[in-house]
Design a protein around this motif. Sequence first.
Motif, PDB file in Angstrom:
ATOM      1  N   GLY A  38       0.801  -1.222   0.000  1.00  0.00           N
ATOM      2  CA  GLY A  38       0.000   0.000   0.000  1.00  0.00           C
ATOM      3  C   GLY A  38       0.832   1.270   0.000  1.00  0.00           C
ATOM      4  O   GLY A  38       2.054   1.229  -0.093  1.00  0.00           O
ATOM      5  N   LEU A  39       0.134   2.388   0.092  1.00  0.00           N
ATOM      6  CA  LEU A  39       0.762   3.711   0.149  1.00  0.00           C
ATOM      7  C   LEU A  39       0.784   4.185   1.591  1.00  0.00           C
ATOM      8  O   LEU A  39      -0.203   4.026   2.314  1.00  0.00           O
ATOM      9  CB  LEU A  39      -0.049   4.734  -0.649  1.00  0.00           C
ATOM     10  CG  LEU A  39      -0.256   4.497  -2.122  1.00  0.00           C
ATOM     11  CD1 LEU A  39      -1.282   5.488  -2.659  1.00  0.00           C
ATOM     12  CD2 LEU A  39       1.047   4.658  -2.861  1.00  0.00           C
ATOM     13  N   ALA A  40       1.861   4.829   2.000  1.00  0.00           N
ATOM     14  CA  ALA A  40       1.942   5.405   3.335  1.00  0.00           C
ATOM     15  C   ALA A  40       2.290   6.885   3.205  1.00  0.00           C
ATOM     16  O   ALA A  40       3.219   7.253   2.474  1.00  0.00           O
ATOM     17  CB  ALA A  40       2.997   4.687   4.164  1.00  0.00           C
ATOM     18  N   ASN A  41       1.525   7.704   3.887  1.00  0.00           N
ATOM     19  CA  ASN A  41       1.771   9.146   3.931  1.00  0.00           C
ATOM     20  C   ASN A  41       2.100   9.533   5.363  1.00  0.00           C
ATOM     21  O   ASN A  41       1.607   8.925   6.306  1.00  0.00           O
ATOM     22  CB  ASN A  41       0.527   9.915   3.462  1.00  0.00           C
ATOM     23  CG  ASN A  41       0.283   9.719   1.992  1.00  0.00           C
ATOM     24  OD1 ASN A  41       1.138  10.003   1.173  1.00  0.00           O
ATOM     25  ND2 ASN A  41      -0.891   9.214   1.655  1.00  0.00           N
ATOM     26  N   VAL A  42       2.909  10.590   5.497  1.00  0.00           N
ATOM     27  CA  VAL A  42       3.281  11.038   6.829  1.00  0.00           C
ATOM     28  C   VAL A  42       2.552  12.315   7.236  1.00  0.00           C
ATOM     29  O   VAL A  42       2.476  12.622   8.415  1.00  0.00           O
ATOM     30  CB  VAL A  42       4.813  11.217   6.959  1.00  0.00           C
ATOM     31  CG1 VAL A  42       5.510   9.881   6.864  1.00  0.00           C
ATOM     32  CG2 VAL A  42       5.353  12.171   5.924  1.00  0.00           C
ATOM     33  N   ASP A  43       2.021  13.079   6.282  1.00  0.00           N
ATOM     34  CA  ASP A  43       1.291  14.301   6.619  1.00  0.00           C
ATOM     35  C   ASP A  43       0.181  14.539   5.619  1.00  0.00           C
ATOM     36  O   ASP A  43       0.465  15.010   4.519  1.00  0.00           O
ATOM     37  CB  ASP A  43       2.241  15.494   6.656  1.00  0.00           C
ATOM     38  CG  ASP A  43       1.572  16.758   7.173  1.00  0.00           C
ATOM     39  OD1 ASP A  43       0.576  16.643   7.901  1.00  0.00           O
ATOM     40  OD2 ASP A  43       2.071  17.854   6.851  1.00  0.00           O
ATOM     41  N   PRO A  44      -1.038  14.215   5.941  1.00  0.00           N
ATOM     42  CA  PRO A  44      -1.469  13.600   7.191  1.00  0.00           C
ATOM     43  C   PRO A  44      -1.077  12.126   7.219  1.00  0.00           C
ATOM     44  O   PRO A  44      -0.948  11.486   6.179  1.00  0.00           O
ATOM     45  CB  PRO A  44      -2.987  13.757   7.166  1.00  0.00           C
ATOM     46  CG  PRO A  44      -3.327  13.769   5.713  1.00  0.00           C
ATOM     47  CD  PRO A  44      -2.160  14.438   5.026  1.00  0.00           C
ATOM     48  N   VAL A  45      -0.919  11.586   8.406  1.00  0.00           N
ATOM     49  CA  VAL A  45      -0.548  10.182   8.566  1.00  0.00           C
ATOM     50  C   VAL A  45      -1.696   9.316   8.066  1.00  0.00           C
ATOM     51  O   VAL A  45      -2.850   9.522   8.434  1.00  0.00           O
ATOM     52  CB  VAL A  45      -0.222   9.856  10.038  1.00  0.00           C
ATOM     53  CG1 VAL A  45       0.020   8.370  10.217  1.00  0.00           C
ATOM     54  CG2 VAL A  45       0.971  10.667  10.504  1.00  0.00           C
ATOM     55  N   GLY A  46      -1.371   8.397   7.177  1.00  0.00           N
ATOM     56  CA  GLY A  46      -2.396   7.506   6.664  1.00  0.00           C
ATOM     57  C   GLY A  46      -1.819   6.422   5.789  1.00  0.00           C
ATOM     58  O   GLY A  46      -0.704   6.548   5.279  1.00  0.00           O
ATOM     59  N   VAL A  47      -2.586   5.361   5.650  1.00  0.00           N
ATOM     60  CA  VAL A  47      -2.208   4.225   4.818  1.00  0.00           C
ATOM     61  C   VAL A  47      -3.381   3.903   3.901  1.00  0.00           C
ATOM     62  O   VAL A  47      -4.533   3.886   4.336  1.00  0.00           O
ATOM     63  CB  VAL A  47      -1.857   2.990   5.674  1.00  0.00           C
ATOM     64  CG1 VAL A  47      -1.664   1.752   4.822  1.00  0.00           C
ATOM     65  CG2 VAL A  47      -0.616   3.254   6.509  1.00  0.00           C
ATOM     66  N   THR A  48      -3.075   3.697   2.638  1.00  0.00           N
ATOM     67  CA  THR A  48      -4.057   3.205   1.678  1.00  0.00           C
ATOM     68  C   THR A  48      -3.543   1.863   1.199  1.00  0.00           C
ATOM     69  O   THR A  48      -2.480   1.791   0.578  1.00  0.00           O
ATOM     70  CB  THR A  48      -4.220   4.163   0.482  1.00  0.00           C
ATOM     71  OG1 THR A  48      -4.595   5.450   0.967  1.00  0.00           O
ATOM     72  CG2 THR A  48      -5.269   3.654  -0.485  1.00  0.00           C
ATOM     73  N   PHE A  49      -4.260   0.801   1.515  1.00  0.00           N
ATOM     74  CA  PHE A  49      -3.820  -0.526   1.110  1.00  0.00           C
ATOM     75  C   PHE A  49      -4.004  -0.718  -0.389  1.00  0.00           C
ATOM     76  O   PHE A  49      -4.882  -0.099  -0.996  1.00  0.00           O
ATOM     77  CB  PHE A  49      -4.561  -1.609   1.898  1.00  0.00           C
ATOM     78  CG  PHE A  49      -4.185  -1.609   3.354  1.00  0.00           C
ATOM     79  CD1 PHE A  49      -2.961  -2.108   3.759  1.00  0.00           C
ATOM     80  CD2 PHE A  49      -5.039  -1.083   4.303  1.00  0.00           C
ATOM     81  CE1 PHE A  49      -2.589  -2.096   5.086  1.00  0.00           C
ATOM     82  CE2 PHE A  49      -4.689  -1.068   5.642  1.00  0.00           C
ATOM     83  CZ  PHE A  49      -3.458  -1.575   6.036  1.00  0.00           C
ATOM     84  N   LEU A  50      -3.198  -1.573  -0.964  1.00  0.00           N
ATOM     85  CA  LEU A  50      -3.216  -1.793  -2.411  1.00  0.00           C
ATOM     86  C   LEU A  50      -4.605  -2.175  -2.896  1.00  0.00           C
ATOM     87  O   LEU A  50      -5.076  -1.657  -3.900  1.00  0.00           O
ATOM     88  CB  LEU A  50      -2.184  -2.857  -2.808  1.00  0.00           C
ATOM     89  CG  LEU A  50      -2.139  -3.242  -4.287  1.00  0.00           C
ATOM     90  CD1 LEU A  50      -1.796  -2.045  -5.151  1.00  0.00           C
ATOM     91  CD2 LEU A  50      -1.149  -4.355  -4.520  1.00  0.00           C
TER      92      LEU A  50
END
Length: 148
Positions: A38-50
Amino acid sequence: MPASPTRRLGAVLALLAVPWSVQTFAGGRPPTFVFPWGLANVDPVGVTFLWDFLLRYTRGLPPFITAWPLSVVCYLLALASAAAGCRGREDRRVTAGLLVAAGVAQLSLARGFSVQPGRVAWPLGTVACWAVVWWYYARPFLASGADG
């Protein structure tokens, strides 16, 4: 001496922890990390699974994005092949070839992102996949001079 099947499997599994692509943006926006899961962002913190990305957010995306799930399919097949090695059933050429293909697909993804204005993608997954191929598959094969 070639690495044991368990060590090869561990090296292939470790690729799950490496960001396959790190996308950096102009203007100081924090990077986005593309993992095989998946994708991981740090600002805002979040995860989008594949699977969410593929099933919910794919409308209108450029075609080069398909390189991401393609690389994951190649990786999962390589993982299955490496796992078969623990039972003495791995063809190391197949595992290595699938990891090389996963790296090529990630390179294609990074290139597609990098041609967009204000964005650069660093293909760490390509480097990591190819390093595993070199260290655990090609180097021992070349050193022994035999089929492996």
